[in-house]
Design a protein around this motif. Structure first.
Motif, mmCIF file in Angstrom:
data_model
loop_
_atom_site.group_PDB
_atom_site.id
_atom_site.type_symbol
_atom_site.label_atom_id
_atom_site.label_comp_id
_atom_site.label_asym_id
_atom_site.label_seq_id
_atom_site.Cartn_x
_atom_site.Cartn_y
_atom_site.Cartn_z
ATOM 1 N N LEU A 187 -10.635 -4.877 6.359
ATOM 2 C CA LEU A 187 -10.437 -3.466 6.005
ATOM 3 C C LEU A 187 -9.033 -3.215 5.453
ATOM 4 O O LEU A 187 -8.848 -2.358 4.584
ATOM 5 C CB LEU A 187 -10.695 -2.578 7.223
ATOM 6 C CG LEU A 187 -12.110 -2.024 7.361
ATOM 7 C CD1 LEU A 187 -12.296 -1.355 8.712
ATOM 8 C CD2 LEU A 187 -12.431 -1.038 6.243
ATOM 9 N N SER A 188 -8.050 -3.965 5.958
ATOM 10 C CA SER A 188 -6.710 -3.853 5.370
ATOM 11 C C SER A 188 -6.747 -4.277 3.913
ATOM 12 O O SER A 188 -6.186 -3.609 3.031
ATOM 13 C CB SER A 188 -5.714 -4.725 6.145
ATOM 14 O OG SER A 188 -5.504 -4.229 7.450
ATOM 15 N N ALA A 189 -7.412 -5.404 3.643
ATOM 16 C CA ALA A 189 -7.525 -5.885 2.263
ATOM 17 C C ALA A 189 -8.235 -4.865 1.383
ATOM 18 O O ALA A 189 -7.853 -4.652 0.225
ATOM 19 C CB ALA A 189 -8.256 -7.218 2.238
ATOM 20 N N LEU A 190 -9.257 -4.213 1.927
ATOM 21 C CA LEU A 190 -9.985 -3.204 1.155
ATOM 22 C C LEU A 190 -9.092 -2.012 0.837
ATOM 23 O O LEU A 190 -9.105 -1.488 -0.291
ATOM 24 C CB LEU A 190 -11.224 -2.754 1.931
ATOM 25 C CG LEU A 190 -12.205 -1.858 1.177
ATOM 26 C CD1 LEU A 190 -12.893 -2.628 0.054
ATOM 27 C CD2 LEU A 190 -13.254 -1.285 2.126
ATOM 28 N N ASN A 191 -8.305 -1.591 1.820
ATOM 29 C CA ASN A 191 -7.384 -0.474 1.594
ATOM 30 C C ASN A 191 -6.366 -0.794 0.507
ATOM 31 O O ASN A 191 -6.131 0.008 -0.399
ATOM 32 C CB ASN A 191 -6.663 -0.124 2.899
ATOM 33 C CG ASN A 191 -7.413 0.870 3.753
ATOM 34 O OD1 ASN A 191 -7.434 2.063 3.478
ATOM 35 N ND2 ASN A 191 -8.045 0.376 4.794
ATOM 36 N N PHE A 192 -5.761 -1.980 0.582
ATOM 37 C CA PHE A 192 -4.763 -2.349 -0.416
ATOM 38 C C PHE A 192 -5.413 -2.641 -1.766
ATOM 39 O O PHE A 192 -4.914 -2.219 -2.810
ATOM 40 C CB PHE A 192 -3.975 -3.574 0.060
ATOM 41 C CG PHE A 192 -3.117 -3.316 1.263
ATOM 42 C CD1 PHE A 192 -2.173 -2.303 1.252
ATOM 43 C CD2 PHE A 192 -3.253 -4.087 2.408
ATOM 44 C CE1 PHE A 192 -1.376 -2.055 2.360
ATOM 45 C CE2 PHE A 192 -2.463 -3.847 3.517
ATOM 46 C CZ PHE A 192 -1.526 -2.836 3.496
ATOM 47 N N GLY A 193 -6.520 -3.364 -1.742
ATOM 48 C CA GLY A 193 -7.187 -3.720 -2.994
ATOM 49 C C GLY A 193 -7.643 -2.507 -3.779
ATOM 50 O O GLY A 193 -7.555 -2.475 -5.010
ATOM 51 N N PRO A 250 -10.918 1.301 11.123
ATOM 52 C CA PRO A 250 -10.679 2.130 9.935
ATOM 53 C C PRO A 250 -9.364 2.890 9.993
ATOM 54 O O PRO A 250 -8.612 2.923 9.007
ATOM 55 C CB PRO A 250 -11.888 3.086 9.920
ATOM 56 C CG PRO A 250 -12.971 2.315 10.616
ATOM 57 C CD PRO A 250 -12.254 1.565 11.701
ATOM 58 N N ALA A 251 -9.051 3.489 11.148
ATOM 59 C CA ALA A 251 -7.804 4.252 11.260
ATOM 60 C C ALA A 251 -6.597 3.328 11.264
ATOM 61 O O ALA A 251 -5.568 3.632 10.641
ATOM 62 C CB ALA A 251 -7.823 5.101 12.527
ATOM 63 N N SER A 252 -6.693 2.193 11.964
ATOM 64 C CA SER A 252 -5.564 1.267 12.029
ATOM 65 C C SER A 252 -5.192 0.751 10.645
ATOM 66 O O SER A 252 -4.010 0.669 10.284
ATOM 67 C CB SER A 252 -5.902 0.083 12.939
ATOM 68 O OG SER A 252 -6.101 0.513 14.261
ATOM 69 N N CYS A 253 -6.207 0.408 9.870
ATOM 70 C CA CYS A 253 -5.951 -0.149 8.535
ATOM 71 C C CYS A 253 -5.451 0.927 7.576
ATOM 72 O O CYS A 253 -4.620 0.649 6.706
ATOM 73 C CB CYS A 253 -7.206 -0.831 8.010
ATOM 74 S SG CYS A 253 -7.705 -2.247 9.019
ATOM 75 N N ARG A 254 -5.948 2.132 7.739
ATOM 76 C CA ARG A 254 -5.443 3.236 6.919
ATOM 77 C C ARG A 254 -3.984 3.529 7.265
ATOM 78 O O ARG A 254 -3.141 3.740 6.369
ATOM 79 C CB ARG A 254 -6.299 4.482 7.140
ATOM 80 C CG ARG A 254 -5.784 5.745 6.473
ATOM 81 C CD ARG A 254 -5.731 5.672 4.944
ATOM 82 N NE ARG A 254 -5.231 6.913 4.414
ATOM 83 C CZ ARG A 254 -6.010 7.964 4.092
ATOM 84 N NH1 ARG A 254 -7.322 7.883 4.239
ATOM 85 N NH2 ARG A 254 -5.493 9.070 3.623
ATOM 86 N N LEU A 255 -3.658 3.526 8.567
ATOM 87 C CA LEU A 255 -2.281 3.770 8.981
ATOM 88 C C LEU A 255 -1.361 2.679 8.452
ATOM 89 O O LEU A 255 -0.266 2.969 7.939
ATOM 90 C CB LEU A 255 -2.191 3.838 10.510
ATOM 91 C CG LEU A 255 -0.782 3.958 11.099
ATOM 92 C CD1 LEU A 255 -0.095 5.224 10.608
ATOM 93 C CD2 LEU A 255 -0.837 3.918 12.621
ATOM 94 N N LEU A 256 -1.774 1.425 8.554
ATOM 95 C CA LEU A 256 -0.965 0.326 8.037
ATOM 96 C C LEU A 256 -0.699 0.500 6.543
ATOM 97 O O LEU A 256 0.429 0.347 6.074
ATOM 98 C CB LEU A 256 -1.659 -1.008 8.289
ATOM 99 C CG LEU A 256 -0.913 -2.233 7.757
ATOM 100 C CD1 LEU A 256 0.283 -2.545 8.641
ATOM 101 C CD2 LEU A 256 -1.842 -3.433 7.648
ATOM 102 N N ALA A 257 -1.751 0.844 5.791
ATOM 103 C CA ALA A 257 -1.586 1.043 4.350
ATOM 104 C C ALA A 257 -0.655 2.214 4.063
ATOM 105 O O ALA A 257 0.182 2.151 3.150
ATOM 106 C CB ALA A 257 -2.945 1.269 3.694
#
Length: 369
Positions: free
Chosen positions: A20-26, A340-347
């Motif tokens: 999900l992190s990769a999806l957020n950044f990609g 979902p929230a963790s990866c959004r926050l990281l992004a």
């Protein structure tokens, strides 16, 4: 691409948090390389039950609750986006959840007063009417009607397919990270079994193995593997209309009639071997909850390793003293819930956006040894 945005991010770990992190950044046009020592989505993210809620949300602090509630509202949208993009339906299935014979029922009933959710006490006659397959002998129940579960193996497949369709994202599977590359005081990549991967930023999202990797820098991350075993039955599609949880064990219905029973909590290091003792215990819990399962065949039995952490609060943010190295790990029993929230926050943090929640509780600062 906006000025100052990272042009290359390496992500270590291909579970829900890494994918999900990769999806957020990609999706923001960032060039991403994801490195996974096995196949993506093959560890705890595959092995879990997929309940889109902490098992006992009132037992967690505000830090976990904030991420959980954001994710819960986002999951239906995420599931539909992935279904449309990839043709793979993660099956975000809103069934509701009944808790039976809770020792801390009073605390549970007080919890919604400060949180945006529906949770209420219900008569046992109403529960037995709604869930006819439920076993006898339960005396009290509370119900949260809006809780969903996600079919996490399909979620992993959908995320993998979505990333494979992105030209700016590379997935390197069967590629083990051996350590970090440091230059001019920064972490600027990872050393892998296939060679170096250079990056402007590195995200560590390796679940239960994150602490082992950080130890190579002399850092102590309080994340340890906690083994969980589950079993799977196949029943009629209408056999169990709602999730039920009693005495620490739960039953989760999938849309096609598969029923998940989980789970154990074991401190056994990195051993993922399913055991006969756990199988017997899970079968006993299954029959106590749903007596008809005594005649059903167990069609699956497996184990996964949760990334245990103090109070279940994940580590999300840059590592102090190691610029360029970011953490997104330590979600314990709630990796799929909080992803979902963790990866959004990281992004948000890495791309300089307004964060969706206050990032302070998750910061690695002051929490590493």
């Amino acid at each position: 691409m906006p000025s100052g945005m990272p042009v290359r991010i390496a992500i270590v770990g291909g579970g829900a948090l890494g994918l999900l992190s990769a999806l957020n950044f990609g999706s923001q046009g960032v060039e991403v390389v994801l490195v996974e020592r096995g196949g993506v989505g093959g560890e705890a993210s595959w092995a879990g039950g997929g309940i889109v809620s902490p098992l006992y949300p009132w037992r967690y602090g505000p830090a976990v609750t904030a991420l959980a509630q954001w994710s819960q509202s986002y999951y239906p949208q995420l599931g539909e986006l992935l279904r449309l993009d990839t043709g793979i339906d993660p099956q975000v299935h809103s069934t509701g959840l009944y808790w039976l014979d809770l020792e801390d029922e009073r605390d549970a009933l007080l919890w919604p007063q400060g949180n945006d959710c529906r949770l209420q006490k219900v008569a046992m006659a109403e529960v037995y009417s709604a869930v006819p397959s439920l076993g006898d002998g339960f005396a009290s129940a509370i119900h949260m009607p809006d809780v969903a579960n996600v079919r996490n193996p399909r979620l992993m497949k959908a995320l993998r397919a979505a990333l494979q369709a992105m030209p700016n994202v590379q997935l390197h599977e069967q590629c083990e990270v051996k350590g970090f590359i440091r230059q001019d005081g920064r972490v600027c990549g990872v050393m892998t079994s296939a060679g170096e991967v250079r990056a402007e930023q590195v995200v560590l999202a390796a679940g239960a193995w994150s602490g082992e990797l950080l130890a190579s820098l002399g850092l102590s991350l309080p994340v340890e593997p906690v083994k969980g075993q589950m079993i799977l039955y196949k029943c009629a599609e209408d056999f169990l209309p709602s999730m039920v949880l009693a005495r620490g064990r739960y039953a989760i219905p999938r849309k096609d009639g598969h029923i998940l029973i989980g789970s154990t909590l074991e401190h056994a290091g990195f051993d993922k071997t399913p055991t006969e003792v756990a199988l017997a215990s899970l079968k006993a819990s299954a029959v106590e909850l749903l007596p008809a399962l005594a005649e059903a065949e167990v069609v699956g039995h497996w184990a996964g390793l949760r990334p245990g952490s103090p109070e279940g609060i994940p580590f999300i943010g840059e590592v102090p003293g190691y610029p360029g190295l970011w953490l997104n790990c330590g979600h314990y029993r709630n990796g799929l819930v909080l992803a979902p929230a963790s990866c959004r926050l990281l992004a948000d943090l890495m791309l300089g956006r307004e964060p969706i929640v206050d990032p302070a509780p998750y910061s690695p600062a002051g929490r590493l040894g």
